[in-house]
Scaffold this motif. Structure first.
Motif, PDB file in Angstrom:
ATOM      1  N   ALA A   1       0.241   8.666   4.225  1.00  0.00           N
ATOM      2  CA  ALA A   1       0.577   7.502   3.409  1.00  0.00           C
ATOM      3  C   ALA A   1       0.860   6.292   4.286  1.00  0.00           C
ATOM      4  CB  ALA A   1       1.801   7.816   2.543  1.00  0.00           C
ATOM      5  N   ASP A   2       1.551   6.535   5.427  1.00  0.00           N
ATOM      6  CA  ASP A   2       1.802   5.444   6.371  1.00  0.00           C
ATOM      7  C   ASP A   2       0.492   4.825   6.827  1.00  0.00           C
ATOM      8  OD1 ASP A   2       4.483   6.045   6.273  1.00  0.00           O
ATOM      9  OD2 ASP A   2       4.441   7.288   8.064  1.00  0.00           O
ATOM     10  N   ARG A   3      -0.434   5.688   7.200  1.00  0.00           N
ATOM     11  CA  ARG A   3      -1.712   5.198   7.744  1.00  0.00           C
ATOM     12  C   ARG A   3      -2.472   4.373   6.709  1.00  0.00           C
ATOM     13  NH1 ARG A   3      -1.963  10.764   9.718  1.00  0.00           N
ATOM     14  NH2 ARG A   3      -1.302  10.776  11.884  1.00  0.00           N
ATOM     15  N   ARG A   4      -2.475   4.858   5.461  1.00  0.00           N
ATOM     16  CA  ARG A   4      -3.201   4.138   4.413  1.00  0.00           C
ATOM     17  C   ARG A   4      -2.602   2.750   4.195  1.00  0.00           C
ATOM     18  NH1 ARG A   4      -2.840   9.019   1.585  1.00  0.00           N
ATOM     19  NH2 ARG A   4      -1.256   8.100   0.224  1.00  0.00           N
ATOM     20  N   ALA A   5      -1.256   2.704   4.115  1.00  0.00           N
ATOM     21  CA  ALA A   5      -0.600   1.422   3.842  1.00  0.00           C
ATOM     22  C   ALA A   5      -0.825   0.416   4.953  1.00  0.00           C
ATOM     23  CB  ALA A   5       0.902   1.645   3.625  1.00  0.00           C
TER      24      ALA A   5
ATOM     25  N   ILE B   1       1.442  -3.503   4.812  1.00  0.00           N
ATOM     26  CA  ILE B   1       2.576  -3.769   5.680  1.00  0.00           C
ATOM     27  C   ILE B   1       2.197  -3.379   7.108  1.00  0.00           C
ATOM     28  CG2 ILE B   1       4.337  -3.376   3.931  1.00  0.00           C
ATOM     29  CD1 ILE B   1       4.712  -0.585   5.118  1.00  0.00           C
ATOM     30  N   SER B   2       3.042  -3.791   8.020  1.00  0.00           N
ATOM     31  CA  SER B   2       2.843  -3.371   9.404  1.00  0.00           C
ATOM     32  C   SER B   2       3.538  -2.032   9.614  1.00  0.00           C
ATOM     33  CB  SER B   2       3.439  -4.400  10.364  1.00  0.00           C
ATOM     34  OG  SER B   2       4.857  -4.374  10.305  1.00  0.00           O
ATOM     35  N   ARG B   3       3.218  -1.404  10.717  1.00  0.00           N
ATOM     36  CA  ARG B   3       3.841  -0.129  11.036  1.00  0.00           C
ATOM     37  C   ARG B   3       5.351  -0.289  11.173  1.00  0.00           C
ATOM     38  NH1 ARG B   3       2.199   2.756  16.553  1.00  0.00           N
ATOM     39  NH2 ARG B   3       2.851   0.692  17.216  1.00  0.00           N
ATOM     40  N   GLU B   4       5.777  -1.378  11.787  1.00  0.00           N
ATOM     41  CA  GLU B   4       7.199  -1.620  11.991  1.00  0.00           C
ATOM     42  C   GLU B   4       7.914  -1.831  10.653  1.00  0.00           C
ATOM     43  OE1 GLU B   4       4.775  -3.093  13.565  1.00  0.00           O
ATOM     44  OE2 GLU B   4       4.997  -2.393  15.628  1.00  0.00           O
ATOM     45  N   GLU B   5       7.263  -2.566   9.752  1.00  0.00           N
ATOM     46  CA  GLU B   5       7.862  -2.807   8.443  1.00  0.00           C
ATOM     47  C   GLU B   5       8.009  -1.507   7.662  1.00  0.00           C
ATOM     48  OE1 GLU B   5       6.504  -7.311   7.191  1.00  0.00           O
ATOM     49  OE2 GLU B   5       5.055  -5.675   6.990  1.00  0.00           O
ATOM     50  N   ARG B   6       6.985  -0.684   7.734  1.00  0.00           N
ATOM     51  CA  ARG B   6       7.058   0.585   7.004  1.00  0.00           C
ATOM     52  C   ARG B   6       8.174   1.470   7.553  1.00  0.00           C
ATOM     53  NH1 ARG B   6       3.987   3.353   3.388  1.00  0.00           N
ATOM     54  NH2 ARG B   6       4.500   5.571   3.255  1.00  0.00           N
ATOM     55  N   ALA B   7       8.318   1.490   8.857  1.00  0.00           N
ATOM     56  CA  ALA B   7       9.380   2.293   9.471  1.00  0.00           C
ATOM     57  C   ALA B   7      10.750   1.802   9.011  1.00  0.00           C
ATOM     58  CB  ALA B   7       9.260   2.240  10.986  1.00  0.00           C
ATOM     59  N   LEU B   8      10.921   0.471   8.931  1.00  0.00           N
ATOM     60  CA  LEU B   8      12.181  -0.084   8.456  1.00  0.00           C
ATOM     61  C   LEU B   8      12.414   0.261   6.993  1.00  0.00           C
ATOM     62  CD1 LEU B   8      12.682  -3.699   9.887  1.00  0.00           C
ATOM     63  CD2 LEU B   8      14.313  -1.804   9.935  1.00  0.00           C
ATOM     64  N   ALA B   9      11.365   0.113   6.187  1.00  0.00           N
ATOM     65  CA  ALA B   9      11.480   0.419   4.757  1.00  0.00           C
ATOM     66  C   ALA B   9      11.877   1.871   4.547  1.00  0.00           C
ATOM     67  CB  ALA B   9      10.158   0.113   4.050  1.00  0.00           C
TER      68      ALA B   9
ATOM     69  N   ASP C   1      15.044   5.716  -0.688  1.00  0.00           N
ATOM     70  CA  ASP C   1      15.579   7.022  -1.090  1.00  0.00           C
ATOM     71  C   ASP C   1      14.527   7.749  -1.920  1.00  0.00           C
ATOM     72  OD1 ASP C   1      16.885   9.185  -2.141  1.00  0.00           O
ATOM     73  OD2 ASP C   1      18.727   8.107  -2.624  1.00  0.00           O
ATOM     74  N   PRO C   2      13.744   8.629  -1.288  1.00  0.00           N
ATOM     75  CA  PRO C   2      12.659   9.290  -2.027  1.00  0.00           C
ATOM     76  C   PRO C   2      13.155  10.163  -3.173  1.00  0.00           C
ATOM     77  CG  PRO C   2      12.954  10.279   0.144  1.00  0.00           C
ATOM     78  CD  PRO C   2      13.778   9.044   0.120  1.00  0.00           C
ATOM     79  N   GLN C   3      14.306  10.834  -2.984  1.00  0.00           N
ATOM     80  CA  GLN C   3      14.831  11.689  -4.051  1.00  0.00           C
ATOM     81  C   GLN C   3      15.222  10.862  -5.269  1.00  0.00           C
ATOM     82  OE1 GLN C   3      14.797  15.101  -3.945  1.00  0.00           O
ATOM     83  NE2 GLN C   3      15.233  14.840  -6.118  1.00  0.00           N
ATOM     84  N   TYR C   4      15.840   9.724  -5.022  1.00  0.00           N
ATOM     85  CA  TYR C   4      16.202   8.815  -6.118  1.00  0.00           C
ATOM     86  C   TYR C   4      14.940   8.351  -6.850  1.00  0.00           C
ATOM     87  CZ  TYR C   4      17.640   4.435  -8.372  1.00  0.00           C
ATOM     88  OH  TYR C   4      17.837   3.422  -9.279  1.00  0.00           O
ATOM     89  N   TYR C   5      13.946   7.957  -6.096  1.00  0.00           N
ATOM     90  CA  TYR C   5      12.721   7.408  -6.687  1.00  0.00           C
ATOM     91  C   TYR C   5      12.018   8.448  -7.558  1.00  0.00           C
ATOM     92  CZ  TYR C   5       8.752   4.148  -6.811  1.00  0.00           C
ATOM     93  OH  TYR C   5       7.781   3.261  -7.207  1.00  0.00           O
TER      94      TYR C   5
ATOM     95  N   PRO D   1       6.108   8.900  -2.495  1.00  0.00           N
ATOM     96  CA  PRO D   1       6.896   7.923  -3.259  1.00  0.00           C
ATOM     97  C   PRO D   1       7.033   6.571  -2.561  1.00  0.00           C
ATOM     98  CG  PRO D   1       8.306   9.653  -2.350  1.00  0.00           C
ATOM     99  CD  PRO D   1       6.891  10.093  -2.145  1.00  0.00           C
ATOM    100  N   LEU D   2       7.192   6.569  -1.240  1.00  0.00           N
ATOM    101  CA  LEU D   2       7.307   5.295  -0.522  1.00  0.00           C
ATOM    102  C   LEU D   2       6.004   4.522  -0.606  1.00  0.00           C
ATOM    103  CD1 LEU D   2       8.832   3.304   1.230  1.00  0.00           C
ATOM    104  CD2 LEU D   2       8.208   4.668   3.242  1.00  0.00           C
ATOM    105  N   ASP D   3       4.892   5.216  -0.468  1.00  0.00           N
ATOM    106  CA  ASP D   3       3.585   4.577  -0.586  1.00  0.00           C
ATOM    107  C   ASP D   3       3.431   3.957  -1.973  1.00  0.00           C
ATOM    108  OD1 ASP D   3       0.991   3.859   0.206  1.00  0.00           O
ATOM    109  OD2 ASP D   3       0.135   5.654  -0.686  1.00  0.00           O
ATOM    110  N   HIS D   4       3.850   4.703  -2.992  1.00  0.00           N
ATOM    111  CA  HIS D   4       3.752   4.199  -4.369  1.00  0.00           C
ATOM    112  C   HIS D   4       4.589   2.942  -4.551  1.00  0.00           C
ATOM    113  CE1 HIS D   4       4.715   3.910  -8.668  1.00  0.00           C
ATOM    114  NE2 HIS D   4       3.549   4.488  -8.870  1.00  0.00           N
TER     115      HIS D   4
END
Length: 443
Positions: free
Chosen positions: A105-109, A115-123, A128-132, A146-149
């Motif tokens: 999912a990181d690679r696709r985004a 987003i950039s790799r750094e932004e995704r890492a920060l996000a 909270d994947p369980q919350y989502y 869930p983060l990708d979504h």
């Protein structure tokens, strides 16, 4: 050293070897979303020391082999056309480990330029994947990341990444962010936090409760949707179970659920009650709705009821079937008693028929809550503030989600108290005074 390859040969070799996905993700600042990574590496990337693939370090190859650097040859082209035949060694890119640690999912985004790799890492640190997945079961059912979504389109749908961040609140609190069209969560994790911006409106728990308050009609619909189909047991099974009796009579209890499987104040009370009667050698029959229901029912019903006999589940029966079993038991002529711990999911008519079938009319009514005064069993107006049980139909009652349903709740309990001789058991004098002040039930 071998002769320099022709331009066509160079392009062909690079096209086979440059890992476009890796190149985009390890060079997020180049704006490569609309640029061919192969051409970029071939024309400028290698001169800038960029790596074309996880398995190849441009800088290391040029440092190891100064003759290649002196000749001005593209190190990747040189290795693939001559170097590997000459036994020259290569090392992996210094960025290979981080790349391989990324999810698909990181690679696709990142590759899509979301987003950039750094932004995704920060996000990911604040997401909270369980919350989502809990809040949005459609995302859980899709099986996607869930983060990708959320990063791709969930935020546009008003979905929140955690309990601590509200997309709508962030836009409302930060109109400049809303006007810019940027991703609100990415703005917060990369910039907003450092600027001291609030992640959500902090208006207190009352505001949060009211903002998420469901109408009582919606709660009834939810209870209907959550109800599980029940297979009714033949009444002969209940009669047979009751035939295996202790010697000294029967105590019957009613509550909102199975006290042996649920945990709470009223459940513990029924457990203790059952244990005490067992010590006295008396049998215990417990009746509860097989599916939870947030209000009393009315009239004679065919509601599936779970039944426990001396602490063991016997099965699921309709109220008329329980009446039939009680009539069979009543022939024993032994002393009986009953206690009503909660009426949610029961109808007064069903309860009255069951206890009278056992030859009983006098029993106990527990004040575990104020459900006999209102559907809002805790007397909290809209679940946030004590209401004091104002008169049904009053303005103070009409602004509450429970107001329109209160009369039916009180009417059913009034029928119960009119037809049976009930003694109220209260946990405290304060609770008893509140109950007396808020209603007119005779006990």
């Amino acid at each position: 050293m071998a002769a320099v390859a022709t331009p066509d040969r160079v392009n062909y070799v690079l096209a086979l070897a440059v890992d476009a996905d890796f190149y985009k993700q390890t060079n997020p600042g180049l704006g490569l979303a609309d640029v061919d990574p192969v051409l970029h590496y071939g024309e400028a990337g290698w001169l800038e020391g960029r790596d074309p693939a996880p398995w190849f370090s441009t800088r290391d190859y040029l440092a190891r082999y100064p003759d290649v650097a002196a000749a001005g040859a593209n190190p990747l082209v040189h290795y693939l056309t001559a170097g590997y035949r000459e036994g020259r060694e290569i090392v992996a890119s210094a960025q290979a480990a981080a790349y391989h640690a990324m999810t698909e999912a990181d690679r696709r985004a990142v590759a899509a330029g979301i987003i950039s790799r750094e932004e995704r890492a920060l996000a990911a640190q604040f997401f909270d994947p369980q919350y989502y997945l809990t809040m949005y079961p459609d995302v859980a059912a899709s099986g996607g990341d869930p983060l990708d979504h959320f990063l791709s389109h969930g935020w546009r749908e008003g979905r929140d990444p955690s309990n601590d961040f509200s997309v709508s609140d962030y836009f409302e609190l930060n109109p400049d962010v809303a006007a810019s069209g940027v991703h609100p969560f990415l703005h917060y994790v990369t910039t907003g936090r450092g600027e001291g911006r609030l992640a959500r409106a902090r208006l207190g728990f009352r505001h949060d409760v009211l903002a998420n308050l469901k109408t009582f009609e919606t709660r009834l619909a939810d209870s209907t949707a959550w109800a599980q189909p029940m297979e009714l047991s033949p009444v002969s099974e209940l009669i047979a179970a009751m035939g295996k009796a202790r010697p000294r009579g029967l105590h019957v209890t009613f509550s909102q659920d199975d006290y042996s499987r649920s945990v709470g104040g009223s459940q513990l009370c029924v457990q203790r009650e059952s244990a005490e009667f067992a010590l006295l050698g008396r049998n215990h029959l417990h009746v509860h709705p097989a599916n939870g229901w947030p209000i009393v029912r009315n009239g004679p019903t065919q509601t599936p009821m779970g039944v426990l006999w001396n602490g063991q589940s016997v099965g699921v029966f309709t109220p008329p079937a329980i009446v039939e079993a009680m009539k069979a038991w009543a022939q024993h002529g032994e002393p009986h008693s009953f206690a009503i711990h909660n009426m949610l999911g029961h109808s007064s008519r069903d309860v009255i028929d069951i206890v009278r079938a056992g030859g009983m009319n006098a029993g106990y009514f527990w004040l575990h809550d104020m459900g006999s005064l209102c559907v809002g069993i805790h007397l909290l107006r809209n679940d946030v503030e004590n209401c004091g049980a104002p008169p049904a139909g009053s303005p103070a009652c009409s602004i509450c989600v429970y107001g329109d349903w209160r009369r039916a709740q009180v009417r059913e309990h009034q029928l119960l108290f009119d037809r049976l001789e009930l003694t109220v058991a209260s946990p405290s004098a304060v609770a008893l005074e509140t109950w007396r002040a808020g209603g007119s039930l005779d006990a």
